[in-house]
Design a protein around this motif. Structure first.
Motif, PDB file in Angstrom:
ATOM      1  N   GLY A 170       0.767  -1.272  -0.118  1.00 28.66           N
ATOM      2  CA  GLY A 170      -0.013   0.039  -0.027  1.00 28.66           C
ATOM      3  C   GLY A 170       0.689   1.234   0.118  1.00 28.66           C
ATOM      4  O   GLY A 170       2.045   1.200   0.316  1.00 28.66           O
ATOM      5  N   LYS A 171       0.158   2.095  -0.222  1.00 32.81           N
ATOM      6  CA  LYS A 171       0.920   3.789  -0.516  1.00 32.81           C
ATOM      7  C   LYS A 171       0.381   4.727   0.285  1.00 32.81           C
ATOM      8  O   LYS A 171       0.900   5.708   0.717  1.00 32.81           O
ATOM      9  CB  LYS A 171       0.901   4.164  -1.997  1.00 32.81           C
ATOM     10  N   ASN A 172      -0.944   4.681   0.746  1.00 36.29           N
ATOM     11  CA  ASN A 172      -1.558   5.436   1.622  1.00 36.29           C
ATOM     12  C   ASN A 172      -1.400   5.146   3.115  1.00 36.29           C
ATOM     13  O   ASN A 172      -1.828   4.189   3.311  1.00 36.29           O
ATOM     14  CB  ASN A 172      -3.285   5.526   0.917  1.00 36.29           C
ATOM     15  N   VAL A 173      -0.934   6.460   3.913  1.00 39.64           N
ATOM     16  CA  VAL A 173      -0.854   5.809   5.378  1.00 39.64           C
ATOM     17  C   VAL A 173      -1.863   6.733   6.108  1.00 39.64           C
ATOM     18  O   VAL A 173      -1.537   7.950   5.929  1.00 39.64           O
ATOM     19  CB  VAL A 173       0.584   5.766   5.703  1.00 39.64           C
ATOM     20  N   GLY A 174      -2.588   6.454   6.716  1.00 40.06           N
ATOM     21  CA  GLY A 174      -3.343   7.178   7.899  1.00 40.06           C
ATOM     22  C   GLY A 174      -2.737   7.712   8.903  1.00 40.06           C
ATOM     23  O   GLY A 174      -2.273   6.860   9.602  1.00 40.06           O
ATOM     24  N   VAL A 175      -2.910   8.922   9.211  1.00 42.65           N
ATOM     25  CA  VAL A 175      -2.174   9.284  10.416  1.00 42.65           C
ATOM     26  C   VAL A 175      -3.268  10.275  11.131  1.00 42.65           C
ATOM     27  O   VAL A 175      -3.758  11.089  10.742  1.00 42.65           O
ATOM     28  CB  VAL A 175      -1.084  10.294  10.180  1.00 42.65           C
ATOM     29  N   ILE A 176      -3.472   9.706  12.569  1.00 43.17           N
ATOM     30  CA  ILE A 176      -4.638  10.398  13.375  1.00 43.17           C
ATOM     31  C   ILE A 176      -3.858  11.314  14.431  1.00 43.17           C
ATOM     32  O   ILE A 176      -2.847  10.577  15.013  1.00 43.17           O
ATOM     33  CB  ILE A 176      -5.482   9.500  14.090  1.00 43.17           C
ATOM     34  N   TYR A 177      -4.070  12.251  14.669  1.00 38.48           N
ATOM     35  CA  TYR A 177      -3.520  13.385  15.294  1.00 38.48           C
ATOM     36  C   TYR A 177      -4.152  14.562  15.922  1.00 38.48           C
ATOM     37  O   TYR A 177      -5.094  14.860  15.387  1.00 38.48           O
ATOM     38  CB  TYR A 177      -1.859  13.748  14.778  1.00 38.48           C
ATOM     39  N   ASN A 178      -3.720  15.013  17.168  1.00 34.75           N
ATOM     40  CA  ASN A 178      -4.482  16.065  17.723  1.00 34.75           C
ATOM     41  C   ASN A 178      -3.463  17.576  17.170  1.00 34.75           C
ATOM     42  O   ASN A 178      -2.368  17.741  17.576  1.00 34.75           O
ATOM     43  CB  ASN A 178      -4.484  16.234  19.055  1.00 34.75           C
ATOM     44  N   ALA A 179      -4.034  18.158  16.413  1.00 34.99           N
ATOM     45  CA  ALA A 179      -3.510  19.305  15.746  1.00 34.99           C
ATOM     46  C   ALA A 179      -3.127  20.411  17.000  1.00 34.99           C
ATOM     47  O   ALA A 179      -2.322  21.455  16.486  1.00 34.99           O
ATOM     48  CB  ALA A 179      -4.304  20.002  14.682  1.00 34.99           C
ATOM     49  N   GLY A 180      -3.730  20.239  18.213  1.00 36.60           N
ATOM     50  CA  GLY A 180      -3.636  21.276  19.260  1.00 36.60           C
ATOM     51  C   GLY A 180      -2.323  20.920  20.194  1.00 36.60           C
ATOM     52  O   GLY A 180      -1.808  21.417  20.958  1.00 36.60           O
ATOM     53  N   LEU A 200       5.556   7.228  -0.205  1.00 44.21           N
ATOM     54  CA  LEU A 200       4.041   6.965   0.507  1.00 44.21           C
ATOM     55  C   LEU A 200       3.451   8.309   0.422  1.00 44.21           C
ATOM     56  O   LEU A 200       3.958   9.359   0.532  1.00 44.21           O
ATOM     57  CB  LEU A 200       4.457   6.627   1.800  1.00 44.21           C
ATOM     58  N   LYS A 201       1.969   8.144   0.796  1.00 42.32           N
ATOM     59  CA  LYS A 201       1.170   9.572   0.653  1.00 42.32           C
ATOM     60  C   LYS A 201       0.531   9.530   2.330  1.00 42.32           C
ATOM     61  O   LYS A 201      -0.004   8.241   2.578  1.00 42.32           O
ATOM     62  CB  LYS A 201      -0.002   9.447  -0.225  1.00 42.32           C
ATOM     63  N   MET A 202       0.650  10.636   2.919  1.00 41.69           N
ATOM     64  CA  MET A 202       0.080  10.566   4.109  1.00 41.69           C
ATOM     65  C   MET A 202      -1.299  11.196   3.897  1.00 41.69           C
ATOM     66  O   MET A 202      -1.908  11.914   3.341  1.00 41.69           O
ATOM     67  CB  MET A 202       0.537  11.462   5.094  1.00 41.69           C
ATOM     68  N   VAL A 203      -2.320  10.453   4.662  1.00 46.81           N
ATOM     69  CA  VAL A 203      -3.703  10.686   4.800  1.00 46.81           C
ATOM     70  C   VAL A 203      -4.031  11.167   6.043  1.00 46.81           C
ATOM     71  O   VAL A 203      -4.339  10.314   7.152  1.00 46.81           O
ATOM     72  CB  VAL A 203      -4.603   9.494   4.432  1.00 46.81           C
ATOM     73  N   PRO A 204      -3.929  12.461   6.402  1.00 45.61           N
ATOM     74  CA  PRO A 204      -4.105  12.877   7.608  1.00 45.61           C
ATOM     75  C   PRO A 204      -5.648  12.999   8.465  1.00 45.61           C
ATOM     76  O   PRO A 204      -6.477  13.510   7.429  1.00 45.61           O
ATOM     77  CB  PRO A 204      -3.442  14.082   7.826  1.00 45.61           C
ATOM     78  N   VAL A 205      -5.679  12.905   9.602  1.00 42.41           N
ATOM     79  CA  VAL A 205      -7.081  13.065  10.219  1.00 42.41           C
ATOM     80  C   VAL A 205      -6.811  13.686  11.587  1.00 42.41           C
ATOM     81  O   VAL A 205      -5.924  13.114  12.496  1.00 42.41           O
ATOM     82  CB  VAL A 205      -7.691  11.630  10.418  1.00 42.41           C
ATOM     83  N   THR A 206      -7.447  14.708  11.698  1.00 43.18           N
ATOM     84  CA  THR A 206      -7.313  15.499  13.260  1.00 43.18           C
ATOM     85  C   THR A 206      -8.283  15.210  14.067  1.00 43.18           C
ATOM     86  O   THR A 206      -9.487  15.016  13.751  1.00 43.18           O
ATOM     87  CB  THR A 206      -7.068  16.721  13.013  1.00 43.18           C
ATOM     88  N   VAL A 207      -8.074  15.395  15.383  1.00 42.97           N
ATOM     89  CA  VAL A 207      -9.036  15.019  16.530  1.00 42.97           C
ATOM     90  C   VAL A 207      -8.623  15.941  17.603  1.00 42.97           C
ATOM     91  O   VAL A 207      -7.473  16.565  17.559  1.00 42.97           O
ATOM     92  CB  VAL A 207      -8.869  13.650  16.927  1.00 42.97           C
ATOM     93  N   SER A 208      -9.741  16.413  18.292  1.00 47.22           N
ATOM     94  CA  SER A 208      -9.357  17.286  19.530  1.00 47.22           C
ATOM     95  C   SER A 208      -9.456  16.762  20.817  1.00 47.22           C
ATOM     96  O   SER A 208      -9.298  17.294  21.966  1.00 47.22           O
ATOM     97  CB  SER A 208     -10.284  18.552  19.228  1.00 47.22           C
ATOM     98  N   ASP A 225      -4.094   2.145   3.218  1.00 46.94           N
ATOM     99  CA  ASP A 225      -3.583   1.095   3.296  1.00 46.94           C
ATOM    100  C   ASP A 225      -3.063   0.546   4.604  1.00 46.94           C
ATOM    101  O   ASP A 225      -2.774  -0.430   4.869  1.00 46.94           O
ATOM    102  CB  ASP A 225      -2.523   0.837   2.151  1.00 46.94           C
ATOM    103  N   MET A 226      -2.517   1.378   5.250  1.00 53.36           N
ATOM    104  CA  MET A 226      -1.913   1.442   6.727  1.00 53.36           C
ATOM    105  C   MET A 226      -2.245   2.647   7.405  1.00 53.36           C
ATOM    106  O   MET A 226      -2.599   3.652   6.978  1.00 53.36           O
ATOM    107  CB  MET A 226      -0.529   1.162   6.413  1.00 53.36           C
TER     108      MET A 226
END
Length: 333
Positions: A170-180, A200-208, A225-226
């Protein structure tokens, strides 16, 4: 016997946070020892942004270092439960109490402590980039009243991403993080650069908040993919939510520290948080016992790095363990 009493902060009372410390067997300041000499019992304020195994283990390592050095201490442990108002109130209270030293366990905790006092010695750990966070101008010469240990080995991110690119399709890597969290923002910027170098390509998702982590993980299904979880306190405190999604969707879950592998992450190039806590404790010993100034002690990165793979997690995520990994990695079942 020292006891750590845990609890949630009471609503509407900013200072009503978790308290902990040594029990009744701890000597009071100035109390005579069995030899008749007065030995000081140091008052140490411990500020921690949230509870999760990595931070908890760092605190245990810190305590052990002081114990091994023969230092007697009363620990006032306060957990902010992820609330920045509580976090600053904790630090302000420690400054008002004139504790002998503040142990700041996380980037927000260290920032709050430094905002509260320029006089009381501060030793931090579990901080990813103390310079970017504004804690020190130069890690080799911190200056002021603060120093500590970081939770980012310089090779951890590159090795993890190289492993992803080499061993997985896979090439797409999900990254979950708190932007704060400044700690997280610094890591994400580095992760993105290294991923691009490795195709690889980062797929970012932010949470608070930790309550948003499961939904964030679910949003990555079909897109990533990961998944790669950095040392973000908000996300790591709710790691089981990500593990559940990764197991259900057969998504390889990479993490940034070994405690998260033991909890159910697939793999990490990491180190033991106990060790960086212990190393921070050794710095505190130099300050309290030897009279060293915090600003004269260089910030120290983790000393050891290894690849740890969770065999049970691999099975849950439908990952086949390759023979060549067995020569490089340690395994937990």
């Amino acid at each position: 016997m020292k006891k750590w009493i845990k609890g949630m902060a009471a609503a509407g009372i900013a200072s009503a946070v978790l308290l902990a410390g040594c029990g009744g067997e701890t000597e009071e300041k100035g109390q005579e020892s069995s030899g008749g000499n007065k030995e000081k019992t140091y008052k140490i304020g411990v500020t921690q942004i949230v509870e999760h195994p990595s931070l908890d283990n760092a605190y245990k390592g810190f305590q052990k270092a002081l114990e091994d050095a023969g230092i007697k201490a009363d620990y006032d442990v306060q957990i902010a439960q992820g609330d920045q108002n509580n976090n600053q109130t904790i630090a302000n209270n420690f400054a008002g109490d004139k504790v002998d030293l503040i142990f700041a366990n996380s980037t927000p905790s260290a920032t709050g402590a430094l905002n509260a006092t320029k006089d009381i010695p501060i030793v931090f750990t579990s901080v990813t980039d103390p310079k970017a966070a504004g804690l020190v101008k130069d890690p080799q010469n911190p200056g002021g009243n603060i120093t500590g240990t970081t939770d980012l080995h310089p090779e951890a991110i590159p090795k993890t991403i190289e492993f992803m690119a080499k061993e997985f399709k896979g090439k797409n890597v999900g990254v979950i993080y708190n932007a704060g969290e400044q700690n997280s923002v610094a890591q994400v910027e580095e992760v993105k650069k290294v991923m691009e170098k490795n195709g690889l390509k980062m797929v970012p998702v932010t949470v608070s908040a930790s309550s948003e982590v499961k939904q964030a993980a679910e949003s990555l299904a079909g897109k990533a993919d990961m998944i790669y979880i950095i040392t973000d306190n908000t996300v790591v405190s709710a790691l089981e939510s990500v593990i559940q999604v990764a197991n259900q969707k057969d998504i390889p879950l990479f993490v940034a520290e070994l405690d998260s592998v033991k909890r159910g992450g697939f793999a990490a190039f990491g180190f033991e948080y106990y060790d960086i806590g212990y190393e921070a404790g050794e710095m505190a010993v130099k300050i309290l016992k030897d009279g060293k100034k915090p600003g004269d002690l260089p910030v120290q990165p983790p000393q050891n790095l290894k690849l740890l793979i969770n065999e049970k997690a691999a099975k849950e995520m439908n990952i086949e363990i390759k023979d060549e990994w067995k020569n490089e990695a340690e395994f937990v079942k």
